[in-house]
Design an enzyme around this catalytic site. Sequence first.
Site, mmCIF file in Angstrom:
data_model
loop_
_atom_site.group_PDB
_atom_site.id
_atom_site.type_symbol
_atom_site.label_atom_id
_atom_site.label_comp_id
_atom_site.label_asym_id
_atom_site.label_seq_id
_atom_site.Cartn_x
_atom_site.Cartn_y
_atom_site.Cartn_z
ATOM 1 N N SER A 100 45.905 35.567 57.151
ATOM 2 C CA SER A 100 45.462 36.008 55.653
ATOM 3 C C SER A 100 44.127 36.363 55.611
ATOM 4 O O SER A 100 43.406 36.502 56.680
ATOM 5 C CB SER A 100 45.982 35.123 54.799
ATOM 6 O OG SER A 100 45.884 35.783 53.284
ATOM 7 N N ASN A 101 43.582 36.644 54.560
ATOM 8 C CA ASN A 101 41.939 37.017 54.392
ATOM 9 C C ASN A 101 41.612 36.127 53.253
ATOM 10 O O ASN A 101 42.167 35.899 52.221
ATOM 11 C CB ASN A 101 42.047 38.537 54.461
ATOM 12 C CG ASN A 101 42.516 39.158 53.405
ATOM 13 O OD1 ASN A 101 42.151 38.811 52.153
ATOM 14 N ND2 ASN A 101 43.926 39.739 53.483
ATOM 15 N N PRO A 102 40.258 36.052 53.070
ATOM 16 C CA PRO A 102 39.618 35.359 51.750
ATOM 17 C C PRO A 102 39.634 36.122 50.500
ATOM 18 O O PRO A 102 39.059 35.719 49.669
ATOM 19 C CB PRO A 102 38.217 35.151 52.104
ATOM 20 C CG PRO A 102 37.917 35.922 53.689
ATOM 21 C CD PRO A 102 39.009 36.875 53.667
#
Length: 229
Positions: free
Chosen positions: A33-35
């Site tokens: 995923s990513n932030p």
Amino acid sequence: IRRLLSPKDLQGLKIVVTAGPTREHLDPVRFLSNPSTGRMGYAVAEAARRRGAEVVLLTGPTELPPPEGVKLVRIVSAEELLHAALEHANDADVFVAAAAVADQRPAVRLDQKAKKQAGEESVVLERTPDVLKTFSERVEGRKQRPILVGFAAETEKVEEHARGKLAAKRLDLVVANDVGEAESGFGTTTNRVVLVAPDKVERLPLMPKTAVADAILDRVAALRAARGA
Ligand code: CTP
Ligand code: CA
């Protein structure tokens, strides 16, 4: 002031917004995923609602409270986001793609939690569907093509890359931002963006994401007006 005056200039429009990250699972308890916090997309959804639009928010996992008066559709993966978009945005007047969609996913998703074992040093990835591009192709050739707004998170050559995305996905507007900058991008409440349209580039100062949302919607309203809609 904007909030108090609250012009309902988007009344009668259906606006679909994608927001937040996607998660691409390796197994039931692990994912890529990513932030992304979803803040930018939620701000657009809220502002559009306040300005009178019917809003559907397609959202990846975030900690944000659901905006009032907005239809919320929760998704996890890029694949799910694509299906939600095709289901809910078919009759949209405006499509705003603020989600930070993962570009790759594991080629295999295990049904059970992976155990430590030989062969765990690498994972094979495959490309996820491009939700915005797929939607853009889907509405190609329509008499009243929806207004398509994309985002471009870049760490270099911000405007150049934004132009490439504008053309490649046949968009009306790209909201480009330098995610390498301290006060701009992932996890911040402010953003410094450049609005890139085929015929016009507008550099906005550092401002709260809520104000960026209104600036984007101002451009959407202007594009609608220019089309005589
Ligand atoms: N986007 C999408 N589906 C994807 C990837 C991106 O809908 N699988 C959308 C994003 O929501 C954004 C726009 O496309 O509005 C651009 O996303 P970005 O990640 O900046 O560009 P990519 O096209 O993925 O190219 P790259 O990551 O290589 O820069
Ligand atoms: Ca990407």
